[in-house]
Design a protein around this motif. Structure first.
Motif, short mmCIF file in Angstrom:
data_model
loop_
_atom_site.label_atom_id
_atom_site.label_comp_id
_atom_site.label_asym_id
_atom_site.label_seq_id
_atom_site.Cartn_x
_atom_site.Cartn_y
_atom_site.Cartn_z
N GLY A 137 0.84 -1.18 0.00
CA GLY A 137 0.00 0.00 0.00
C GLY A 137 0.88 1.24 0.00
O GLY A 137 2.10 1.15 0.04
N SER A 138 0.25 2.41 -0.02
CA SER A 138 1.02 3.66 0.00
C SER A 138 1.79 3.83 1.30
O SER A 138 2.76 4.59 1.36
CB SER A 138 0.08 4.86 -0.20
OG SER A 138 -0.52 4.81 -1.48
N ASP A 139 1.38 3.10 2.34
CA ASP A 139 2.07 3.19 3.63
C ASP A 139 3.32 2.32 3.69
O ASP A 139 4.02 2.29 4.70
CB ASP A 139 1.12 2.81 4.76
CG ASP A 139 0.55 1.40 4.63
OD1 ASP A 139 0.97 0.68 3.69
OD2 ASP A 139 -0.30 1.01 5.45
N GLY A 140 3.61 1.60 2.61
CA GLY A 140 4.80 0.77 2.56
C GLY A 140 4.63 -0.62 3.16
O GLY A 140 5.55 -1.44 3.09
N GLN A 141 3.48 -0.89 3.73
CA GLN A 141 3.24 -2.22 4.29
C GLN A 141 2.82 -3.20 3.19
O GLN A 141 2.26 -2.81 2.16
CB GLN A 141 2.14 -2.17 5.36
CG GLN A 141 2.55 -1.40 6.60
CD GLN A 141 1.59 -1.64 7.76
OE1 GLN A 141 1.71 -2.60 8.51
NE2 GLN A 141 0.62 -0.75 7.89
N VAL A 142 3.08 -4.48 3.45
CA VAL A 142 2.75 -5.54 2.49
C VAL A 142 1.35 -6.05 2.78
O VAL A 142 1.02 -6.39 3.91
CB VAL A 142 3.76 -6.70 2.57
CG1 VAL A 142 3.36 -7.83 1.64
CG2 VAL A 142 5.16 -6.20 2.22
N TYR A 143 0.52 -6.14 1.73
CA TYR A 143 -0.87 -6.58 1.89
C TYR A 143 -1.21 -7.84 1.09
O TYR A 143 -2.36 -8.28 1.11
CB TYR A 143 -1.82 -5.45 1.51
CG TYR A 143 -1.80 -4.31 2.50
CD1 TYR A 143 -2.62 -4.33 3.62
CD2 TYR A 143 -0.94 -3.23 2.33
CE1 TYR A 143 -2.59 -3.29 4.55
CE2 TYR A 143 -0.90 -2.18 3.25
CZ TYR A 143 -1.73 -2.23 4.36
OH TYR A 143 -1.71 -1.20 5.28
N GLY A 144 -0.22 -8.39 0.41
CA GLY A 144 -0.49 -9.59 -0.37
C GLY A 144 0.74 -10.46 -0.48
O GLY A 144 1.87 -9.97 -0.41
#
Length: 426
Positions: A137-144
């Motif tokens: 995401g735009s926050d740099g966290q991994v979502y997949g």
């Protein structure tokens, strides 16, 4: 601006009349002792109906180790998937695990709070960073969890090449030489369609890295020290002009199925697209003697540039009633065990480290990718906005081939769109 567009999309979807009923996700299964235990049923959405049989095997392996969890694989047609997924997320009646479109596709869903971050899930952060970029995401966290890698390659008919004493080309110059020889013998060198503009973008993506220098140029683009009007990018359009003489007559009017038919019939010797076409060819023309050229070498290079991109990933819905169990399945998808099974069953490149494909051609592409990979520039970095810069570029390529615009205009239009998207996001 971007948020307003998303809200508008939500309104349109809510008024479209597409409704999904909540399903009963509680079931039972037998544990190791044979006793009945309460089991949780998870809904898993995908855009790959053709992969159902393989996913049922993946799920069977997971459920054998996790008798308290059942996975219901629900694939939809790819063309309908985005609408179905968006509606289900907005209505809150959707799945627990979702297949995510890469790059901007994941970012737009994650940024609106629909996905659970996966940074702390064991195994996820062991995946190569460039692959994880497709699922952030735009926050740099991994979502997949990225599962599939695609590679842009050149398929060729080994029997035709043998007949005319031709070696598989490794450089741009060799590709032109081979194409000229084939043409002189009445064989269409490259089965290329152009009715769907994205096919031109694919052709460009395969032949261009050895012209602009692969990752070095990509880094310059990202750093802002150059842009799409650079002379290196102009050289890629020179190549697109030069290769036209080796494509089918009136190829802009050809559908991809027509191009594939030329390749099947032996009327064309090469076909350029993603490596995922391998399964299609082996199903429709099992006797065909197919070879793969994974990419072209640049000047003075020992290894070809292999254009890679992440096809998709799987994430967990933030509001899932069974998020803990869903995260357990995601942990499984990040294992080498899953990656190996995935590659073996689907003959695809896995994003998981240490996977050894069993199919010889997949093994060849994997080895070449590990040696010298470069991103699908327009998809990975220019896939945002409406229209996206990728779309503007490939539509302009159609115009160039039809004689409606110049090469300079193709690049100017693309760069103007880059600047427009950047302004709207501020």
């Amino acid at each position: 601006m971007k948020f307003k567009k998303f809200i508008l999309l939500i309104i349109l979807l809510l008024t479209s009349g597409i409704l999904f009923a909540c399903s009963d996700k509680d079931t039972t299964s037998s544990g190791d002792s044979g006793e009945k235990v309460d089991a949780v049923e998870l809904e898993l959405y995908s855009w790959r109906p053709e992969d159902r049989e393989a996913y049922e095997k993946f799920i069977e392996a997971f459920e054998a180790e996790n008798p308290g969890i059942k996975i219901n694989f629900q694939p939809f047609e790819s063309t309908e998937y985005n609408t179905i997924l968006t509606n289900s997320l907005v209505s809150g009646s959707g799945p627990d695990i979702v297949q995510l479109r890469p790059y901007s596709g994941t970012k737009s869903i994650a940024d609106n709070g629909y996905l659970a971050p996966l940074d702390d899930v064991p195994g996820v952060m062991d995946i190569e960073e460039s692959f994880l970029e497709a699922a952030k995401g735009s926050d740099g966290q991994v979502y997949g969890v990225p599962t599939t890698l695609n590679a842009g390659v050149i398929f060729y008919n080994k029997d035709i090449f043998e007949k005319y004493g031709l070696a598989a080309p490794e450089t741009w110059e060799e590709l032109l030489q081979v194409s000229e020889e084939l043409k002189s013998n009445g064989i269409t060198p490259i089965a290329q369609a152009g009715r769907a503009a994205y096919l031109l973008s694919m052709l460009h993506g395969v032949i261009s890295p050895s012209a602009y220098g692969g990752n070095d140029y990509v880094d310059e683009i990202l750093a802002g020290s150059t842009d799409l009007t650079d002379l290196k990018m102009m050289e890629t359009l020179d190549r697109m002009e030069e290769i036209e003489q080796y494509l089918p007559e009136d190829f802009i009017a050809l559908d991809d199925n027509d191009a594939q038919a030329l390749f099947y019939a032996g009327e064309a010797a090469m076909y350029i697209n993603g490596d995922y076409r391998l399964g299609t060819f082996e199903k429709n023309a099992p006797e065909m003697n197919i070879g793969i050229i994974p990419g072209l070498k640049g000047e003075g290079q020992n290894e070809p540039f292999v254009m890679n991109w992440v096809d998709g990933s799987f994430g967990v819905v933030e509001d899932s009633e069974h998020k803990e169990e869903a995260l357990k399945f995601i942990e499984y998808m990040a294992t080498k065990e899953f990656g190996q099974l995935f590659s073996d069953e689907l003959n695809r490149l896995s994003a998981i480290n240490g996977v050894e494909p069993k199919h010889e051609l997949v093994k060849q592409v994997t080895k070449a990718s590990e040696a010298n990979t470069t991103p699908y520039l327009l998809l990975v970095y220019f896939g945002e906005g409406s229209p996206t810069t990728k779309t503007v570029f490939e539509d302009s390529l159609q115009g160039m081939y039809l004689g409606e615009i110049t090469k300079e205009q193709v690049l100017e239009d693309a760069q103007k769109n880059v600047e427009r998207v950047a302004t709207e996001e501020e």
